[in-house]
Motif scaffolding. Sequence first.
Motif, PDB file in Angstrom:
ATOM      1  N   PRO A 401       0.812  -1.228   0.000  1.00 52.22           N
ATOM      2  CA  PRO A 401       0.000   0.000   0.000  1.00 52.22           C
ATOM      3  C   PRO A 401       0.842   1.274   0.000  1.00 52.22           C
ATOM      4  N   SER A 402       1.999   1.242   0.645  1.00 56.42           N
ATOM      5  CA  SER A 402       2.844   2.445   0.690  1.00 56.42           C
ATOM      6  C   SER A 402       3.358   2.805  -0.693  1.00 56.42           C
ATOM      7  N   VAL A 403       3.643   1.796  -1.513  1.00 58.89           N
ATOM      8  CA  VAL A 403       4.085   2.057  -2.889  1.00 58.89           C
ATOM      9  C   VAL A 403       2.938   2.656  -3.697  1.00 58.89           C
ATOM     10  N   MET A 404       1.745   2.100  -3.497  1.00 54.51           N
ATOM     11  CA  MET A 404       0.577   2.659  -4.178  1.00 54.51           C
ATOM     12  C   MET A 404       0.361   4.115  -3.795  1.00 54.51           C
ATOM     13  N   GLU A 405       0.514   4.424  -2.497  1.00 57.04           N
ATOM     14  CA  GLU A 405       0.319   5.805  -2.071  1.00 57.04           C
ATOM     15  C   GLU A 405       1.368   6.726  -2.676  1.00 57.04           C
ATOM     16  N   SER A 406       2.596   6.262  -2.770  1.00 58.09           N
ATOM     17  CA  SER A 406       3.634   7.075  -3.411  1.00 58.09           C
ATOM     18  C   SER A 406       3.255   7.389  -4.848  1.00 58.09           C
ATOM     19  N   GLY A 407       2.715   6.391  -5.547  1.00 59.69           N
ATOM     20  CA  GLY A 407       2.283   6.616  -6.919  1.00 59.69           C
ATOM     21  C   GLY A 407       1.115   7.576  -7.000  1.00 59.69           C
ATOM     22  N   LEU A 408       0.180   7.470  -6.079  1.00 57.43           N
ATOM     23  CA  LEU A 408      -0.991   8.347  -6.081  1.00 57.43           C
ATOM     24  C   LEU A 408      -0.594   9.795  -5.811  1.00 57.43           C
ATOM     25  N   ARG A 409       0.379  10.007  -4.975  1.00 55.86           N
ATOM     26  CA  ARG A 409       0.832  11.365  -4.681  1.00 55.86           C
ATOM     27  C   ARG A 409       1.535  11.979  -5.881  1.00 55.86           C
ATOM     28  N   ASN A 418      -4.261  -1.268  -8.876  1.00 59.78           N
ATOM     29  CA  ASN A 418      -4.332  -2.653  -9.321  1.00 59.78           C
ATOM     30  C   ASN A 418      -3.540  -3.524  -8.326  1.00 59.78           C
ATOM     31  N   SER A 419      -4.216  -4.231  -7.467  1.00 58.54           N
ATOM     32  CA  SER A 419      -5.663  -4.386  -7.465  1.00 58.54           C
ATOM     33  C   SER A 419      -6.142  -4.410  -6.020  1.00 58.54           C
ATOM     34  N   VAL A 420      -7.482  -4.409  -5.868  1.00 57.20           N
ATOM     35  CA  VAL A 420      -8.114  -4.407  -4.558  1.00 57.20           C
ATOM     36  C   VAL A 420      -8.926  -5.697  -4.428  1.00 57.20           C
ATOM     37  N   SER A 421      -8.464  -6.587  -3.588  1.00 55.49           N
ATOM     38  CA  SER A 421      -9.154  -7.860  -3.399  1.00 55.49           C
ATOM     39  C   SER A 421     -10.145  -7.748  -2.252  1.00 55.49           C
ATOM     40  N   GLY A 422     -10.830  -8.859  -1.977  1.00 56.93           N
ATOM     41  CA  GLY A 422     -11.796  -8.872  -0.886  1.00 56.93           C
ATOM     42  C   GLY A 422     -11.198  -9.210   0.458  1.00 56.93           C
ATOM     43  N   GLU A 423      -9.885  -9.178   0.576  1.00 57.79           N
ATOM     44  CA  GLU A 423      -9.221  -9.519   1.832  1.00 57.79           C
ATOM     45  C   GLU A 423      -9.508  -8.462   2.887  1.00 57.79           C
ATOM     46  N   PRO A 424     -10.132  -8.828   4.011  1.00 58.52           N
ATOM     47  CA  PRO A 424     -10.463  -7.837   5.048  1.00 58.52           C
ATOM     48  C   PRO A 424      -9.213  -7.110   5.523  1.00 58.52           C
ATOM     49  N   GLY A 425      -9.346  -5.865   5.858  1.00 61.89           N
ATOM     50  CA  GLY A 425      -8.217  -5.055   6.294  1.00 61.89           C
ATOM     51  C   GLY A 425      -7.547  -4.396   5.114  1.00 61.89           C
ATOM     52  N   ARG A 426      -6.994  -5.185   4.227  1.00 60.97           N
ATOM     53  CA  ARG A 426      -6.362  -4.631   3.026  1.00 60.97           C
ATOM     54  C   ARG A 426      -7.410  -3.951   2.147  1.00 60.97           C
ATOM     55  N   LEU A 427      -8.586  -4.538   2.047  1.00 59.68           N
ATOM     56  CA  LEU A 427      -9.661  -3.956   1.237  1.00 59.68           C
ATOM     57  C   LEU A 427      -9.967  -2.539   1.720  1.00 59.68           C
ATOM     58  N   GLU A 428     -10.183  -2.358   3.002  1.00 60.81           N
ATOM     59  CA  GLU A 428     -10.533  -1.046   3.534  1.00 60.81           C
ATOM     60  C   GLU A 428      -9.372  -0.058   3.402  1.00 60.81           C
ATOM     61  N   GLU A 448      -9.134 -13.564   1.297  1.00 67.41           N
ATOM     62  CA  GLU A 448      -8.123 -14.181   2.151  1.00 67.41           C
ATOM     63  C   GLU A 448      -8.033 -15.690   1.948  1.00 67.41           C
ATOM     64  N   ARG A 449      -9.042 -16.289   1.345  1.00 65.63           N
ATOM     65  CA  ARG A 449      -9.034 -17.734   1.079  1.00 65.63           C
ATOM     66  C   ARG A 449      -8.545 -18.044  -0.331  1.00 65.63           C
ATOM     67  N   GLY A 450      -8.111 -17.000  -1.052  1.00 68.03           N
ATOM     68  CA  GLY A 450      -7.600 -17.219  -2.393  1.00 68.03           C
ATOM     69  C   GLY A 450      -8.683 -17.113  -3.447  1.00 68.03           C
ATOM     70  N   VAL A 451      -8.465 -17.808  -4.588  1.00 62.87           N
ATOM     71  CA  VAL A 451      -9.400 -17.768  -5.716  1.00 62.87           C
ATOM     72  C   VAL A 451     -10.478 -18.827  -5.511  1.00 62.87           C
ATOM     73  N   ARG A 452     -11.726 -18.421  -5.658  1.00 67.00           N
ATOM     74  CA  ARG A 452     -12.832 -19.372  -5.544  1.00 67.00           C
ATOM     75  C   ARG A 452     -13.086 -20.018  -6.904  1.00 67.00           C
ATOM     76  N   GLU A 453     -13.541 -21.250  -6.879  1.00 72.22           N
ATOM     77  CA  GLU A 453     -13.690 -22.006  -8.130  1.00 72.22           C
ATOM     78  C   GLU A 453     -14.916 -21.590  -8.926  1.00 72.22           C
ATOM     79  N   LEU A 466     -17.987  -4.173  -3.525  1.00 68.95           N
ATOM     80  CA  LEU A 466     -18.841  -3.043  -3.888  1.00 68.95           C
ATOM     81  C   LEU A 466     -19.493  -2.420  -2.659  1.00 68.95           C
ATOM     82  N   ALA A 467     -19.899  -3.243  -1.717  1.00 71.59           N
ATOM     83  CA  ALA A 467     -20.506  -2.713  -0.490  1.00 71.59           C
ATOM     84  C   ALA A 467     -19.479  -1.894   0.298  1.00 71.59           C
ATOM     85  N   ALA A 468     -18.247  -2.412   0.380  1.00 73.71           N
ATOM     86  CA  ALA A 468     -17.196  -1.682   1.093  1.00 73.71           C
ATOM     87  C   ALA A 468     -16.847  -0.386   0.371  1.00 73.71           C
TER      88      ALA A 468
END
Length: 810
Positions: A401-409, A418-428, A448-453, A466-468
Motif C-alpha cells: 500500500p505504501s508504494v501505491m500511495e507514493s504513486g498516487l501522490r 491494481n488491485s483491490v481484493s476482498g481480503e479484510p483489512g487490506r480492502l478497507e 483471504e481464502r484465495g481464488v474461488r472455483e 462493492l458494499a465496502a
Amino acid sequence: MEAFLSRLSRGSVLVSDGAMGTVLAGRCASPALPEELLLTDYGLVRDVHRDYVSAGAEMITTNTFGAGALKLSEYGLEGRQEEIVARAVSAAREAAREREGTLVAGSVGPLGSFMLPFGSIEWDEAVDSFAKVCSLLAREGVDLIAVETMTDLRELRAAALAARREAPAVPLLLQMSFDSGQRSVTGTPVEAFVIAAEAMRPDAIGSNCGGSLEAMSGVAKQLGCHCSVPFSVQPNAGLPELRDGLAVFPALPGELADLAVRFVESGAAIVGSCCGSTPEHTREIRRAVEGMPVGSRERKQRVFRTASRTTCVSIGAGLPFVPVGERINPSGRKRLREELLRGRVSRVRKLASRQVEAGAGALDINLGIGDEEAESRLMVSTLRRLGNSVDSPVFIDSPFPSVMESGLREHAGSPVLNSVSGEPGRLEMLLDLAVRFGAGIVALLMDERGVRETPAERLSILERILAAADRAGLPGGMVLVDPVVLPLASSQSASCATLEVIRDVGRVYGLPTVMGLSNVSFGLPARGLLNRTFLAMAIREGLDAAILDPLDSDLMHEIRAAEIMAGRDADAVRFVSVHAGLPPSPELEEQAASGTEDEPRLSDLILQGSTEEIEKAVASALADTGPMELVDRVLIPTIRQVGDWYERGEVFLPQLMASANAVQAAFDAIRSAMPGASPAADRGTVLLATVEGDVHDIGKNIIRTVLAGHGYRVVDLGKNVPRDAIVEAIETERPLVLGLSALLTPSLVSMRQTVEHIRERASEPLPRIIVGGAVVTGEYAAGIGALYAADAIEAARIIDSMVDGADGPA
C-alpha cells in the motif's frame, strides 16, 4: 453549508460575482496587494462585495485568492494569515447579509509557483499550504470552498485533497483555467480535468479566468458533454487591451450576459465572471439568466474513466477494447530488474513509449523488486519520468500500500489501483487510498481464502467489495472488475468460469471488466496461440480491457478482429485503419520480442526528454564532430522540432520542459567533455524578470528552461523585481534580450513603467525587450514599444531570429 447544495438541487442557475482584484486596483490610489487591503482598508473590500450583492450576485467570493502562506510570504504577511482570512470572510458576510440567501464562497487560489515536476514545490508542502487556508475558511463559516484558476492538474488534486481532509462537511467547487486552445497551460484538456476533478468527490466543478470568450464557449460545451456533477463557467471580460496607457478588459456587460445565457443552455448551473469584470457585468448577467432552468444534458451510460495529465481513456460496454501494457514489470526481465535495483528508470521510459506506440491505451506499472522502500522511490521517479514523456493513464500495481500511495501522490490525474481484493483489512486500506486520492480500482475477485472455483463464489466477493466501496465513499463508475484468470495447465475448467464471470459482471452489475491475460497460458507451449484464442473468447463475452503485451503484434491484430466479431468496431473503422497500411517490419517485431535495441541517438534522447544517457550520447557524438557543429546541427534543430510539435498541440508542457532539460544536460556534457568549449555563452545572454508588484513566476520559469535548452545564457532576476535592479543588471550583464513577465492586470502598469525607466536610465546599446504573461497581449506590447511572445516557444523563435541574423519581428 447546506444552502449551496440546496441551491444546486433546484435546477435553476446560480449567479456568482465577478472580479475582485481588478476592481480593487481601479479603486486604489496606488497599487496594493488585494489581501493586504483587508488589513489597511477593510471597508473598501467590503464595499466591493456590497456592490456585487446590490447588482444581483447570489454568491460572492472572499478576497482570499492569494491568502496561502506561500504567496503571503512574498510580502512578509504569512504571520497574519489567520487575521487576513478572518477579515476576508467577515467582509463578505457583512455584504451578504444585505440580501437574504446570498452565499459566501471561500476562495482558494494557486500556490503561485509550480509543483514538481515543473517547479520545486513538493506534494506535502502544497497540501499543507492548501490545508491551512481551507481549515481557516471552514472555521470562519463559509458556505462552500471554491478552488479557482488552477492550471496544473496535480496542484488541483492537492487542493481538493486538502479541502476534503480539513473541511469534509463544507461543499467543494473545483475550477480550472483553460487557454484559447481549450487546454490548461500544462496541457490538460477539459475531459481529463473532468475525470480527475470528479474523482476527488466535489459538489461542483468548472472553469474560470482562462482564454478568449470564444474559447470559454467551447470549454462550456465540453463541460456539458463530460460532467456528471453541476458545473460553473466564469470567464474574464475578454483579453486586456492597452488604451491610453492603461490595460482595459474590452468585453461589455451585455456581451458577458449573452455568453452566460449560452452557458446555461449548455448545462451550466453557476455563471459569473472573472478578471476585468465589474458589478455592472454581474447586473447584466443576472438580468439575462434570471429564471432560466439549467440546460438539460444527455445522460450517458456510465463507464469507467481514467486520465493522466494530458490523456483520457474510457472503458466500458460498446467502447473500444483497451489494451493495458504489461511490460513494465521486472518479473522475467533480467535487464529491467538490474536497472531498477540500481535506481534507474531509463529502460522503463523506453518500454512505456514502445507499448503506447504499439497501441496500449494505458500502462500497468509494476516495479516489484521486493524492497518496499526502494519500490516507493522508484514509483515516484518512474511516474515523474513518464509524465514528462509518455504521459499515459496508468494502473499502479504493487502488493505494498505504501508504494501505491507514493504513486498516487506523484501522478497528476486519476490513476487505477491494481488491485483491490476482498481480503479484510487490506480492502478497507486500499479503498481509503482510492477515495482520498481520486483513483479508480481493479476489484480482484479473490479474498483471504484465495481464488474461488465457481462464478457464484467470485461474484459474492464482488458484492462485498462493492458494499465496502460504497461505505468508503468511492464515487460510482470507478470500479473495474478482474474475474481472475487461472492457468489452463492447472485447471482446464477455470477458463470457462472466468468467461462466465465476465458475462455476468457486465449483464448483471453493468460494470466493465479487465483481466491479466498471460496467466491463462502459463506452463504450456504455444503460449501466444493460447493467449490470442482466450482473449478473443473473452472479448466476445464482454471483456473491456486486458493487461497484456502490446508488442505482440499478432495479439494486437487479434484484438481488432475480435472487436468486429463482438460488434464493438462499427463499420470496421479501427480494423481497416490498422490493416489497410503496410505490414509491420519483421525486424521491428524481432527487436520487440528480444527486448534489444540500438544505442539511442542524441536527438532521440532529446525528443524523448531523457537525461540518463545524455552524457554517453554526447561523448559518442563528439568523437565524430566538434562541439559547435553538434550544437548547430543536432541540439538546436532538435529542440526547435519539439517546439514545433508543442505549437501544433502534438506535445505539451511536460514534454517541452523535459526536452529542454535534456538539451541543457547535453550542453553541460559538452562543457565537461571539452572544458574549453562554451557553446551556450556564444549564443548570447538573456535577462529575465517578473516586474515589480507581481510575485508570480511560473511563465518566466518555463521560458528560462526553454531558452537554456536553446543554448542561451539565462540570468533570472526573480519576481517582484524593482526597476532599478533591472537597470543595474542590464549594465552588468549587457544582455542581448530582456524578458519581462506579468500575470496580474495591475502589473501591466508596472511593466510599462519598467520599460520607460530602462529607456531613461540604462546606457546604450539597450537590449531588445520581449514581454509576455497571462494578461499581456500583442497590442499592449506594441503600445509600450516591446516585442510580444505568447509563450516560451515564440520567445525562443524571436531570439533565435536575432542570433541567426534574420530580420526579427518589428
